[in-house]
Write a protein that holds these residues in place. Structure first.
Motif, PDB file in Angstrom:
ATOM      1  N   ALA A   1     -30.884 -23.463  -6.670  1.00  0.00           N
ATOM      2  CA  ALA A   1     -31.772 -22.751  -7.606  1.00  0.00           C
ATOM      3  C   ALA A   1     -31.261 -21.322  -7.801  1.00  0.00           C
ATOM      4  O   ALA A   1     -31.236 -20.798  -8.914  1.00  0.00           O
ATOM      5  CB  ALA A   1     -33.207 -22.733  -7.071  1.00  0.00           C
ATOM      6  N   ARG A   2     -30.806 -20.700  -6.710  1.00  0.00           N
ATOM      7  CA  ARG A   2     -30.314 -19.321  -6.807  1.00  0.00           C
ATOM      8  C   ARG A   2     -29.011 -19.256  -7.608  1.00  0.00           C
ATOM      9  O   ARG A   2     -28.809 -18.357  -8.423  1.00  0.00           O
ATOM     10  CB  ARG A   2     -30.123 -18.738  -5.403  1.00  0.00           C
ATOM     11  N   ALA A   3     -28.137 -20.258  -7.377  1.00  0.00           N
ATOM     12  CA  ALA A   3     -26.856 -20.276  -8.103  1.00  0.00           C
ATOM     13  C   ALA A   3     -27.098 -20.490  -9.593  1.00  0.00           C
ATOM     14  O   ALA A   3     -26.418 -19.896 -10.428  1.00  0.00           O
ATOM     15  CB  ALA A   3     -25.952 -21.370  -7.535  1.00  0.00           C
ATOM     16  N   ARG A   4     -28.080 -21.336  -9.914  1.00  0.00           N
ATOM     17  CA  ARG A   4     -28.399 -21.588 -11.328  1.00  0.00           C
ATOM     18  C   ARG A   4     -28.807 -20.290 -12.020  1.00  0.00           C
ATOM     19  O   ARG A   4     -28.316 -19.962 -13.096  1.00  0.00           O
ATOM     20  CB  ARG A   4     -29.553 -22.600 -11.422  1.00  0.00           C
ATOM     21  N   ARG A   5     -29.653 -19.520 -11.357  1.00  0.00           N
ATOM     22  CA  ARG A   5     -30.123 -18.255 -11.958  1.00  0.00           C
ATOM     23  C   ARG A   5     -28.977 -17.259 -12.088  1.00  0.00           C
ATOM     24  O   ARG A   5     -28.805 -16.617 -13.123  1.00  0.00           O
ATOM     25  CB  ARG A   5     -31.191 -17.622 -11.072  1.00  0.00           C
ATOM     26  N   ARG A   6     -28.205 -17.110 -11.016  1.00  0.00           N
ATOM     27  CA  ARG A   6     -27.103 -16.134 -11.035  1.00  0.00           C
ATOM     28  C   ARG A   6     -26.082 -16.503 -12.111  1.00  0.00           C
ATOM     29  O   ARG A   6     -25.566 -15.654 -12.822  1.00  0.00           O
ATOM     30  CB  ARG A   6     -26.489 -16.141  -9.645  1.00  0.00           C
ATOM     31  N   HIS A   7     -25.804 -17.819 -12.215  1.00  0.00           N
ATOM     32  CA  HIS A   7     -24.825 -18.300 -13.190  1.00  0.00           C
ATOM     33  C   HIS A   7     -25.288 -17.959 -14.609  1.00  0.00           C
ATOM     34  O   HIS A   7     -24.511 -17.466 -15.434  1.00  0.00           O
ATOM     35  CB  HIS A   7     -24.642 -19.823 -13.024  1.00  0.00           C
ATOM     36  N   ALA A   8     -26.574 -18.198 -14.888  1.00  0.00           N
ATOM     37  CA  ALA A   8     -27.117 -17.900 -16.226  1.00  0.00           C
ATOM     38  C   ALA A   8     -26.997 -16.408 -16.522  1.00  0.00           C
ATOM     39  O   ALA A   8     -26.589 -16.003 -17.617  1.00  0.00           O
ATOM     40  CB  ALA A   8     -28.569 -18.352 -16.303  1.00  0.00           C
ATOM     41  N   GLU A   9     -27.304 -15.591 -15.512  1.00  0.00           N
ATOM     42  CA  GLU A   9     -27.224 -14.128 -15.668  1.00  0.00           C
ATOM     43  C   GLU A   9     -25.791 -13.703 -15.996  1.00  0.00           C
ATOM     44  O   GLU A   9     -25.551 -12.912 -16.898  1.00  0.00           O
ATOM     45  CB  GLU A   9     -27.552 -13.498 -14.305  1.00  0.00           C
TER      46      GLU A   9
END
Ligand code: DC
Length: 226
Positions: free
Chosen positions: A150-158
């Protein structure tokens, strides 16, 4: 009464976004302590310190002038007179920050500025050791978590929004590596304080996380005012 709120948690848990929005709602100053470690990381890189020999930054610290100031754009970090706030937001600086943050001399170098801001009160600070080292007597301590994916998904989008071309797998790998570095270091490891309240926001939206955290804070502050 001066309020002091500590928010700790791993990279990408959304603690900065949460701390920023809570600061706005509660009228507190938001202090992003990760930016200080990122700035030391940038300083190390600029001075030719290799990532895997981060402790070599120690002898360069006396020359590093780092300060924080506040503008309409929020917190800015100044390194030897230069505003580096945007330059430190890259995957490379994330890794550098994690590496230098394990160096004891770096932690003590950054202790004073953080303690000073904590002492001023009416602050919400986020980082890894806020509840354990910087503000062990904070009024409220939150430990914000989410699953690595979940954290990687958010960071990747950012990162994609900023035009960075890192893949999801690379971002996930960096997050797992940084978690291990940050949790296992000898000094001020990124672990929750004994009295921290956990907020797992893997399945929560920003608004839900904000409202949930605000309820915890209000309940805690009302209790301590009684
Ligand atoms: O919150 P961030 O991703 O900007 O933090 C960058 C790095 O700095 C992180 O990998 C760990 C370190 N850090 C720390 O050790 N202690 C803090 N209080 C804040 C950040």
């Amino acid at each position: 009464m001066k309020i002091r709120i500590a928010i700790d948690g791993p990279s990408g848990s959304g603690k900065s976004t949460l701390a920023k929005s809570l600061a706005k709602t509660l009228g507190l100053v938001y202090v992003d302590t990760g930016a200080l470690y990122r700035t030391v990381g940038l300083y190390a890189k600029r001075n030719g310190v290799p990532l895997n020999e981060a402790s070599k930054v120690t002898r360069l610290l006396p020359e590093a002038q780092i300060s924080i100031c506040y503008t309409e754009a929020g917190q800015r970090v100044i390194l030897c007179g230069e505003d580096v706030s945007d330059l430190i937001r890259t995957p490379e600086m994330s890794m550098y920050a994690s590496a230098v943050s394990a160096v004891p001399a770096v932690r003590s170098f950054l202790l004073e500025i953080q303690k000073r801001m904590a002492a001023e009160g009416n602050v919400i600070m986020d980082g890894r050791d806020i509840g354990t080292v910087i503000m062990p007597d904070a009024d409220v301590k939150l430990f914000v978590e989410a699953s690595p994916r979940a954290r990687a998904r958010r960071r990747h989008a950012e990162l994609m929004e900023k035009g960075d071309t890192s893949s999801f797998e690379e971002v996930l790998e960096d997050i797992i590596k940084r978690d291990a570095n940050d949790k296992n270091r000898a000094v001020a490891p990124a672990i929750p304080a004994d009295d921290a309240i956990f907020v797992d926001n893997s399945d929560m939206s920003l608004e839900e996380t904000h409202d949930h955290a605000l309820n915890i804070i209000r309940a805690k502050l009302n209790r301590s005012l009684c």
